[in-house]
Design a protein around this motif. Sequence first.
Motif, mmCIF file in Angstrom:
data_model
loop_
_atom_site.group_PDB
_atom_site.id
_atom_site.type_symbol
_atom_site.label_atom_id
_atom_site.label_comp_id
_atom_site.label_asym_id
_atom_site.label_seq_id
_atom_site.Cartn_x
_atom_site.Cartn_y
_atom_site.Cartn_z
ATOM 1 N N ASN A 52 23.567 12.542 17.515
ATOM 2 C CA ASN A 52 24.541 11.925 16.611
ATOM 3 C C ASN A 52 25.466 12.954 15.962
ATOM 4 N N GLN A 53 25.062 14.215 15.941
ATOM 5 C CA GLN A 53 25.944 15.261 15.428
ATOM 6 C C GLN A 53 27.195 15.427 16.291
ATOM 7 N N PHE A 54 27.136 14.993 17.536
ATOM 8 C CA PHE A 54 28.300 15.107 18.408
ATOM 9 C C PHE A 54 29.426 14.163 17.976
ATOM 10 N N LYS A 55 29.065 13.105 17.240
ATOM 11 C CA LYS A 55 30.049 12.158 16.701
ATOM 12 C C LYS A 55 30.985 11.636 17.787
ATOM 13 N N VAL A 56 30.384 11.038 18.808
ATOM 14 C CA VAL A 56 31.165 10.458 19.897
ATOM 15 C C VAL A 56 30.838 8.980 20.042
ATOM 16 N N SER A 57 31.777 8.240 20.585
ATOM 17 C CA SER A 57 31.539 6.834 20.895
ATOM 18 C C SER A 57 31.552 6.667 22.407
ATOM 19 N N GLY A 58 30.843 5.663 22.893
ATOM 20 C CA GLY A 58 30.718 5.473 24.328
ATOM 21 C C GLY A 58 29.397 6.013 24.835
ATOM 22 N N LEU A 59 29.217 5.949 26.141
ATOM 23 C CA LEU A 59 27.984 6.414 26.779
ATOM 24 C C LEU A 59 28.299 7.585 27.703
ATOM 25 N N PRO A 60 27.647 8.732 27.520
ATOM 26 C CA PRO A 60 27.871 9.861 28.427
ATOM 27 C C PRO A 60 27.103 9.663 29.740
ATOM 28 N N LEU A 61 27.816 9.691 30.855
ATOM 29 C CA LEU A 61 27.154 9.605 32.153
ATOM 30 C C LEU A 61 26.776 10.981 32.673
ATOM 31 N N GLU A 62 27.439 11.999 32.139
ATOM 32 C CA GLU A 62 27.056 13.383 32.418
ATOM 33 C C GLU A 62 27.144 14.178 31.128
ATOM 34 N N MET A 63 26.171 15.053 30.901
ATOM 35 C CA MET A 63 26.154 15.904 29.721
ATOM 36 C C MET A 63 25.724 17.301 30.134
ATOM 37 N N THR A 64 26.461 18.305 29.669
ATOM 38 C CA THR A 64 26.052 19.694 29.838
ATOM 39 C C THR A 64 25.956 20.308 28.451
ATOM 40 N N LEU A 65 24.736 20.670 28.055
ATOM 41 C CA LEU A 65 24.476 21.193 26.718
ATOM 42 C C LEU A 65 24.082 22.659 26.825
ATOM 43 N N THR A 66 24.874 23.517 26.187
ATOM 44 C CA THR A 66 24.616 24.953 26.214
ATOM 45 C C THR A 66 24.067 25.387 24.865
ATOM 46 N N SER A 67 22.871 25.955 24.880
ATOM 47 C CA SER A 67 22.197 26.323 23.644
ATOM 48 C C SER A 67 22.926 27.441 22.918
ATOM 49 N N LYS A 68 23.034 27.299 21.601
ATOM 50 C CA LYS A 68 23.592 28.357 20.763
ATOM 51 C C LYS A 68 22.522 29.324 20.283
ATOM 52 N N LYS A 69 21.250 28.971 20.539
ATOM 53 C CA LYS A 69 20.153 29.717 19.929
ATOM 54 C C LYS A 69 19.191 30.302 20.952
ATOM 55 N N GLY A 70 19.672 30.483 22.180
ATOM 56 C CA GLY A 70 18.851 31.138 23.185
ATOM 57 C C GLY A 70 17.737 30.280 23.743
ATOM 58 N N LYS A 71 17.831 28.961 23.565
ATOM 59 C CA LYS A 71 16.822 28.062 24.115
ATOM 60 C C LYS A 71 17.324 27.484 25.431
ATOM 61 N N ALA A 72 16.617 26.519 25.964
ATOM 62 C CA ALA A 72 16.978 25.967 27.270
ATOM 63 C C ALA A 72 18.335 25.271 27.226
ATOM 64 N N ASN A 73 19.139 25.479 28.275
ATOM 65 C CA ASN A 73 20.329 24.675 28.483
ATOM 66 C C ASN A 73 19.908 23.377 29.168
ATOM 67 N N VAL A 74 20.603 22.295 28.855
ATOM 68 C CA VAL A 74 20.187 20.979 29.319
ATOM 69 C C VAL A 74 21.331 20.300 30.062
ATOM 70 N N THR A 75 21.004 19.702 31.193
ATOM 71 C CA THR A 75 21.958 18.884 31.934
ATOM 72 C C THR A 75 21.392 17.477 32.077
ATOM 73 N N ILE A 76 22.201 16.485 31.745
ATOM 74 C CA ILE A 76 21.782 15.085 31.833
ATOM 75 C C ILE A 76 22.705 14.359 32.801
ATOM 76 N N ARG A 77 22.128 13.530 33.675
ATOM 77 C CA ARG A 77 22.923 12.658 34.540
ATOM 78 C C ARG A 77 22.350 11.253 34.509
ATOM 79 N N LEU A 78 23.216 10.257 34.394
ATOM 80 C CA LEU A 78 22.828 8.863 34.593
ATOM 81 C C LEU A 78 23.356 8.468 35.963
ATOM 82 N N THR A 79 22.475 8.024 36.836
ATOM 83 C CA THR A 79 22.861 7.807 38.220
ATOM 84 C C THR A 79 22.125 6.611 38.810
ATOM 85 N N ASN A 80 22.486 6.266 40.043
ATOM 86 C CA ASN A 80 21.864 5.144 40.771
ATOM 87 C C ASN A 80 21.990 3.826 40.018
ATOM 88 N N PHE A 81 23.196 3.544 39.523
ATOM 89 C CA PHE A 81 23.425 2.293 38.806
ATOM 90 C C PHE A 81 23.360 1.101 39.750
#
Length: 238
Positions: A189-218
């Motif tokens: 919710n900190q991203f303050k966006v509306s809608g649904l992300p079908l792809e997300m690429t999250l790059t850590s600012k604190k040296g933790k894991a980077n995360v990739t999300i995909r919604l697929t096979n609809f």
Amino acid sequence: MAGLFPFSFTLAFLSTWLIFSRTPDSHELAAGTFVGSFDFIASQDYPNGTTRSDTISYFFGIRETAVLIHSRNNQPDMRLVINPTDSTITGLFEMQGNKGGYVLPMNEQYWPGMRHAFPPAGSTVQSAKTPSGDSKIIEGYSCRKVLTESSDYSAELWMTDEIPLSMPQLLSYQAIGAGKSQKEVEQFNQFKVSGLPLEMTLTSKKGKANVTIRLTNFRKSVDESIFSKEGHKLATIE
């Protein structure tokens, strides 16, 4: 979202259901007008080179919602069937040929993020970020690129307004269980966006894991067998 979407669903997860208590309630269909299914695939890349990928399948029907958790390490897959009409959550699994499960109450005490699954009509988070201007088609849906950030991540999101679901709704189904954290929803919710992300690429600012999300096979329909409890020996928790 340190450890965002780390699906640590083990047999110990099942034991948490045994301490549930029932509070009768009723809810509207979580998905609004959306009926269909898709896969939620989350990949994590750690600084030490370790990677992992997890998949959860979502099935939004007319009356019920099912979540299929694809487990790891020879553990059984877990299927959750959420029925808003009678306010129950049924956990189903099969192990060594035996079909078992639990019929559990659905309430905010034991599903802390339930309000995100059933948001009030018309509740929308207005975007506080300016879209990049880029767009593309993903899974047949028109998506716009949004660059934003939270306290922990810089994010590239490909958002669509064509599916009446939100990421907080999806994340809420991944946090069913007594005492489950809502940290992932709060950070998204900190991203303050509306809608649904079908792809997300999250790059850590604190040296933790980077995360990739995909919604697929609809798919725009749901096989009703995903909601079936036939053949399962169920323990009812009052």
